[in-house]
Design an enzyme around this catalytic site. Sequence first.
Site, PDB file in Angstrom:
ATOM      1  N   GLU A 200      -0.579   1.744  -5.413  1.00 16.84           N
ATOM      2  CA  GLU A 200      -0.599   0.529  -4.575  1.00 16.84           C
ATOM      3  C   GLU A 200      -0.314  -0.666  -5.563  1.00 16.84           C
ATOM      4  O   GLU A 200      -1.215  -0.838  -6.648  1.00 16.84           O
ATOM      5  CB  GLU A 200      -1.637   0.108  -3.639  1.00 16.84           C
TER       6      GLU A 200
ATOM      7  N   HIS B 119       0.767  -1.384   0.064  1.00 17.37           N
ATOM      8  CA  HIS B 119      -0.101   0.067  -0.014  1.00 17.37           C
ATOM      9  C   HIS B 119       0.949   1.168  -0.065  1.00 17.37           C
ATOM     10  O   HIS B 119       0.815   2.194   1.012  1.00 17.37           O
ATOM     11  CB  HIS B 119      -0.763   0.001   1.416  1.00 17.37           C
TER      12      HIS B 119
HETATM   13  O1  TA6 Z   1      -6.159   1.668  -0.680  1.00 15.81           O
HETATM   14  C1  TA6 Z   1      -7.127   2.499  -0.515  1.00 15.81           C
HETATM   15  C2  TA6 Z   1      -7.781   2.184   0.841  1.00 15.81           C
HETATM   16  O2  TA6 Z   1      -8.602   0.975   0.752  1.00 15.81           O
HETATM   17  C3  TA6 Z   1      -9.019   3.334   1.101  1.00 15.81           C
HETATM   18  O3  TA6 Z   1     -10.021   2.872   0.590  1.00 15.81           O
HETATM   19  C4  TA6 Z   1      -8.778   3.731   2.343  1.00 15.81           C
HETATM   20  O4  TA6 Z   1      -9.425   2.894   3.216  1.00 15.81           O
HETATM   21  C5  TA6 Z   1      -7.078   3.464   2.552  1.00 15.81           C
HETATM   22  O5  TA6 Z   1      -6.898   2.092   1.962  1.00 15.81           O
HETATM   23  C6  TA6 Z   1      -6.466   3.465   4.064  1.00 15.81           C
HETATM   24  O6  TA6 Z   1      -7.015   2.459   4.834  1.00 15.81           O
HETATM   25  P1  TA6 Z   1      -6.508   2.573   6.196  1.00 15.81           P
HETATM   26  O7  TA6 Z   1      -7.066   1.247   7.055  1.00 15.81           O
HETATM   27  O8  TA6 Z   1      -4.994   2.601   6.263  1.00 15.81           O
HETATM   28  O9  TA6 Z   1      -7.024   3.923   6.749  1.00 15.81           O
END
Ligand code: TA6
Length: 282
Positions: free
Chosen positions: A257, A155
Amino acid sequence: MPGNIETIDFQGLPALRLSTSAGASAVVALHGGQVLSWVPARGRERLYLSERAAYDGASPIRGGVPVCFPQFSTLGKLPRHGFARTANWSVTEQRTGDDYALTTLELSDNADTRALWPHPFTLELTVAIEGGRLDLELEVINSGHAPFAFSGALHTYLRVPEVEECRLEGLYGFEYRDALDDNAIRRESGDVLRVESAIDRVYHDVTRPLLLREDGRALGINADGFPDVVVWNLWEDGIAQFADMAPTDFRRMLCVEAAAARQRIELAAGESWVGRQTLVTL
Ligand code: TA6
């Protein structure tokens, strides 16, 4: 002077600092097996790390490259993005050479993970820096006697001077799911993706390397094994829900990501899978 790897204390958490003779460096926290910093040779910090991130050893750290496993986002019953990013990993390999530094961290199932997800597994994350490259490799090993399926991602939070001046190239023609519009399925019609409002898209089966142009520079973003690419920025309104981000931080970051988000990956007993993301300054 050859590459170097030292154990450091990063905001109270154990971490490794990798460095090379050409001036590249990276920091990897054992908490979450998470890369928190990457500075390419003769370059500047390329990963966003929130100044309000939590380092309590339990919460996810906001920024760097969280490892999402065995679930991407809320695509299942586990905590969002799974449990790997809040688990304590161990260091299993450290290697340096004249112009590179590499480390491997490992996470295997334990009582906590089995209580959430009843499968024996081992994750191995290898982080390597050399010149203007950061190579990340995640290996997932099914160490049990039954098949399992997982989704996940590296991520990656890229640090940018101003997200509105970024141009992400390479997604033209790919189908994507728009998480901000009732998961509508669309197709990218532009050669260049600009971020001028909140974006949360899963691009499916991306077979092309990407290029992020900003501030007169370019960053190559390549993936292998991970079929999908997630592009996320929560913009001004969305950031209010994140206590671990400053209100203007949406301008300083863009998540690109490497993900397995559309379909889970099936692993038979004893099988392993490898996914990679490479960032390279051009
Ligand atoms: O990768 C994008 C995502 O899935 C968004 O929808 C948002 O939830 C982000 O990840 C961050 O998630 P987190 O649990 O780290 O706040």
